[in-house]
Design an enzyme around this catalytic site. Structure first.
Site, PDB file in Angstrom:
ATOM      1  N   SER A 154       0.866  -1.184   0.000  1.00  0.00           N
ATOM      2  CA  SER A 154       0.000   0.000   0.000  1.00  0.00           C
ATOM      3  C   SER A 154       0.898   1.227   0.000  1.00  0.00           C
ATOM      4  O   SER A 154       2.061   1.157   0.449  1.00  0.00           O
ATOM      5  CB  SER A 154      -0.855  -0.018   1.283  1.00  0.00           C
ATOM      6  N   TYR A 175      -2.100   0.339  10.419  1.00  0.00           N
ATOM      7  CA  TYR A 175      -2.048  -0.042   9.001  1.00  0.00           C
ATOM      8  C   TYR A 175      -0.717   0.398   8.367  1.00  0.00           C
ATOM      9  O   TYR A 175      -0.048  -0.396   7.699  1.00  0.00           O
ATOM     10  CB  TYR A 175      -3.247   0.585   8.276  1.00  0.00           C
TER      11      TYR A 175
HETATM   12  P1  NAP Z   1     -11.476  -6.489   1.877  1.00  0.00           P
HETATM   13  O1  NAP Z   1     -12.447  -6.399   0.767  1.00  0.00           O
HETATM   14  O2  NAP Z   1     -11.849  -6.000   3.226  1.00  0.00           O
HETATM   15  O3  NAP Z   1     -10.996  -8.020   1.958  1.00  0.00           O
HETATM   16  C1  NAP Z   1     -10.075  -8.414   2.942  1.00  0.00           C
HETATM   17  C2  NAP Z   1      -9.813  -9.892   2.812  1.00  0.00           C
HETATM   18  O4  NAP Z   1      -8.882 -10.259   3.835  1.00  0.00           O
HETATM   19  C3  NAP Z   1     -11.073 -10.723   2.998  1.00  0.00           C
HETATM   20  O5  NAP Z   1     -11.088 -11.774   2.061  1.00  0.00           O
HETATM   21  C4  NAP Z   1     -10.917 -11.263   4.405  1.00  0.00           C
HETATM   22  O6  NAP Z   1     -11.517 -12.557   4.505  1.00  0.00           O
HETATM   23  C5  NAP Z   1      -9.415 -11.384   4.517  1.00  0.00           C
HETATM   24  N1  NAP Z   1      -8.971 -11.428   5.912  1.00  0.00           N
HETATM   25  C6  NAP Z   1      -9.094 -10.500   6.869  1.00  0.00           C
HETATM   26  N2  NAP Z   1      -8.609 -10.972   8.033  1.00  0.00           N
HETATM   27  C7  NAP Z   1      -8.172 -12.229   7.787  1.00  0.00           C
HETATM   28  C8  NAP Z   1      -7.572 -13.245   8.580  1.00  0.00           C
HETATM   29  N3  NAP Z   1      -7.323 -13.081   9.882  1.00  0.00           N
HETATM   30  N4  NAP Z   1      -7.253 -14.409   7.975  1.00  0.00           N
HETATM   31  C9  NAP Z   1      -7.497 -14.621   6.674  1.00  0.00           C
HETATM   32  N5  NAP Z   1      -8.064 -13.702   5.873  1.00  0.00           N
HETATM   33  C10 NAP Z   1      -8.398 -12.520   6.429  1.00  0.00           C
HETATM   34  O7  NAP Z   1     -10.132  -5.712   1.527  1.00  0.00           O
HETATM   35  P2  NAP Z   1      -9.337  -5.501   0.146  1.00  0.00           P
HETATM   36  O8  NAP Z   1      -9.464  -4.074  -0.195  1.00  0.00           O
HETATM   37  O9  NAP Z   1      -9.679  -6.531  -0.845  1.00  0.00           O
HETATM   38  O10 NAP Z   1      -7.853  -5.716   0.694  1.00  0.00           O
HETATM   39  C11 NAP Z   1      -7.008  -6.768   0.254  1.00  0.00           C
HETATM   40  C12 NAP Z   1      -5.563  -6.329   0.472  1.00  0.00           C
HETATM   41  O11 NAP Z   1      -5.307  -5.153  -0.304  1.00  0.00           O
HETATM   42  C13 NAP Z   1      -5.226  -5.964   1.921  1.00  0.00           C
HETATM   43  O12 NAP Z   1      -3.936  -6.425   2.231  1.00  0.00           O
HETATM   44  C14 NAP Z   1      -5.244  -4.445   1.897  1.00  0.00           C
HETATM   45  O13 NAP Z   1      -4.452  -3.902   2.908  1.00  0.00           O
HETATM   46  C15 NAP Z   1      -4.703  -4.173   0.512  1.00  0.00           C
HETATM   47  N6  NAP Z   1      -4.997  -2.846  -0.032  1.00  0.00           N
HETATM   48  C16 NAP Z   1      -6.272  -2.442  -0.230  1.00  0.00           C
HETATM   49  C17 NAP Z   1      -6.510  -1.161  -0.724  1.00  0.00           C
HETATM   50  C18 NAP Z   1      -7.906  -0.639  -0.988  1.00  0.00           C
HETATM   51  O14 NAP Z   1      -8.043   0.552  -1.310  1.00  0.00           O
HETATM   52  N7  NAP Z   1      -8.944  -1.460  -0.900  1.00  0.00           N
HETATM   53  C19 NAP Z   1      -5.439  -0.308  -1.018  1.00  0.00           C
HETATM   54  C20 NAP Z   1      -4.145  -0.756  -0.796  1.00  0.00           C
HETATM   55  C21 NAP Z   1      -3.926  -2.034  -0.309  1.00  0.00           C
HETATM   56  P3  NAP Z   1     -12.288 -13.150   5.776  1.00  0.00           P
HETATM   57  O15 NAP Z   1     -12.930 -12.013   6.497  1.00  0.00           O
HETATM   58  O16 NAP Z   1     -13.239 -14.106   5.137  1.00  0.00           O
HETATM   59  O17 NAP Z   1     -11.235 -13.840   6.569  1.00  0.00           O
END
Ligand code: NAP
Length: 251
Positions: A141, A154
Site C-alpha cells: 500500500s 495499518y
Molecule cells: P477487503 O475487501 O476488506 O478483503 C479483505 C480480505 O482479507 C477478505 O477476504 C478477508 O476474509 C481477509 N482477511 C481479513 N482478516 C483475515 C484473517 N485473519 N485471515 C485470513 N483472511 C483474512 O479488503 P481488500 O481491499 O480486498 O484488501 C485486500 C488487500 O489489499 C489488503 O492487504 C489491503 O491492505 C490491501 N490494499 C487495499 C486497498 C484498498 O483501497 N482497498 C489499497 C491498498 C492495499 P475473511 O474475512 O473471510 O477472513
C-alpha cells in the site's frame, strides 16, 4: 497465461483476493482460495469450476501459522506444487488515532497484516526453494511509505511488509524465487467502505467512484507472477502510475 500453474491466495473471500482468484483461474492456474469465510470461498470455487477452471477452498486465519501452512500444504497435495503465493489478507479496522486506539485490536492488525505475511513466506519459501522456482506477491500500500492519521496500525504493518519483501528477496533471489510487493492505490472494496465511514484523514473523503475496480490489482498480481515482471523483484510495484498500468496492460 498461467496454464498449469498453482497459486495460494489469502484473503480470497472478497475484494482484491476474490478478483485475483477469478483472474488466475481465467488464465488457467489452479487456485487455492484461503480466508476465514468458508461459505464465500465455496461460492467462489463453485463459480470458478462452473467457468471451467480449477480451484479449492481452505478455511484459514492468517494470524495462525499452522492454518497458513495448511493452505500451502493443501496446494501441493491437490496440484503437486506451489508456483505462486499471494499474501493478500489484510484489514484496517478499527481506524483510530493513537491515543484512542485499543492495544489488543492494534495488535490484532499486526497479527494479520504483518505476521500473516511472514507466515505465508515461512510456509511457502522452503517448498519453493526445493522446487527451484516460485513467486510470492505481498499486497502492499502507499501506506508502507506514507503516514496517515488514524492509520498507525495499518501504516506500520504495511511498512513492515515492504521490509519483509526486501529481506525475503535478499535471502531467496539466488534460488530462482521472486518476492515482490504490489501497491494498488485505492480500490473499491469493503475496506474503502470502512475507511469512508471513519471520516478520518483525506482518504476517507474520496468517493467510491474515485477508486479503481478490484479487477485491476488482480490483473497486476497475475502479471507480477510472470517473468515479464522480474525487474521488480524485492520492490513494491505500483499501478498508481500510468507507466505501471501500461506494463500490466490496464491502459
Ligand atoms: P477487503 O475487501 O476488506 O478483503 C479483505 C480480505 O482479507 C477478505 O477476504 C478477508 O476474509 C481477509 N482477511 C481479513 N482478516 C483475515 C484473517 N485473519 N485471515 C485470513 N483472511 C483474512 O479488503 P481488500 O481491499 O480486498 O484488501 C485486500 C488487500 O489489499 C489488503 O492487504 C489491503 O491492505 C490491501 N490494499 C487495499 C486497498 C484498498 O483501497 N482497498 C489499497 C491498498 C492495499 P475473511 O474475512 O473471510 O477472513
Amino acid at each position: 497465461m498461467l496454464t498449469n500453474k498453482s497459486v495460494v491466495i489469502t484473503g480470497a473471500s472478497r475484494g482484491i483476493g476474490e478478483a485475483a482468484a477469478i483472474e488466475f483461474a481465467a488464465q488457467g492456474a489452479k487456485v487455492v482460495v484461503a480466508a476465514r469465510s468458508k461459505n464465500s470461498l465455496d461460492d467462489i470455487v463453485a463459480r470458478i469450476v462452473e467457468a471451467g477452471g480449477t480451484a479449492c477452498a481452505v478455511e484459514c486465519d492468517v494470524s495462525e501459522y499452522e492454518e497458513v501452512a495448511n493452505a500451502v500444504t493443501e496446494c501441493v497435495a491437490q496440484y503437486g506444487k506451489i508456483d505462486f503465493l499471494v499474501n493478500n489478507a489484510g484489514l484496517i479496522d478499527p481506524i483510530a488515532r493513537l491515543e484512542e486506539s485499543d492495544p489488543n485490536q492494534w495488535g490484532n492488525v499486526v497479527d494479520v497484516n504483518l505476521k500473516g505475511v511472514y507466515h505465508g513466506l515461512r510456509a511457502a519459501l522452503p517448498l519453493m526453494k526445493e522446487q527451484g522456482s516460485g513467486v510470492i506477491v505481498n499486497i502492499s500500500s502507499g501506506a508502507a511509505t506514507g503516514a496517515l492519521e488514524g492509520w498507525s496500525h495499518y501504516c506500520a504493518t504495511k511498512a513492515g511488509v515492504l521490509s519483509l519483501t526486501k529481506c525475503a528477496h535478499k535471502e531467496f533471489s539466488e534460488f530462482g524465487i521472486r518476492i515482490v510487493g504490489m501497491s494498488p492505490g485505492t480500490v473499491a472494496t469493503d475496506m474503502q467502505v470502512s475507511i469512508k465511514s471513519s471520516g478520518i484523514n483525506p482518504v476517507s473523503q474520496l468517493e467510491m467512484s474515485d477508486h479503481i475496480p478490484p479487477e485491476w490489482p488482480a490483473k497486476a498480481i497475475a502479471w507480477l507472477c510472470t517473468d515479464a515482471a522480474s525487474e521488480y523483484s524485492g520492490t513494491d510495484f505500483s499501478i498508481k502510475t500510468d507507466e505501471g498500468r501500461r506494463q500490466v496492460g490496464l491502459i
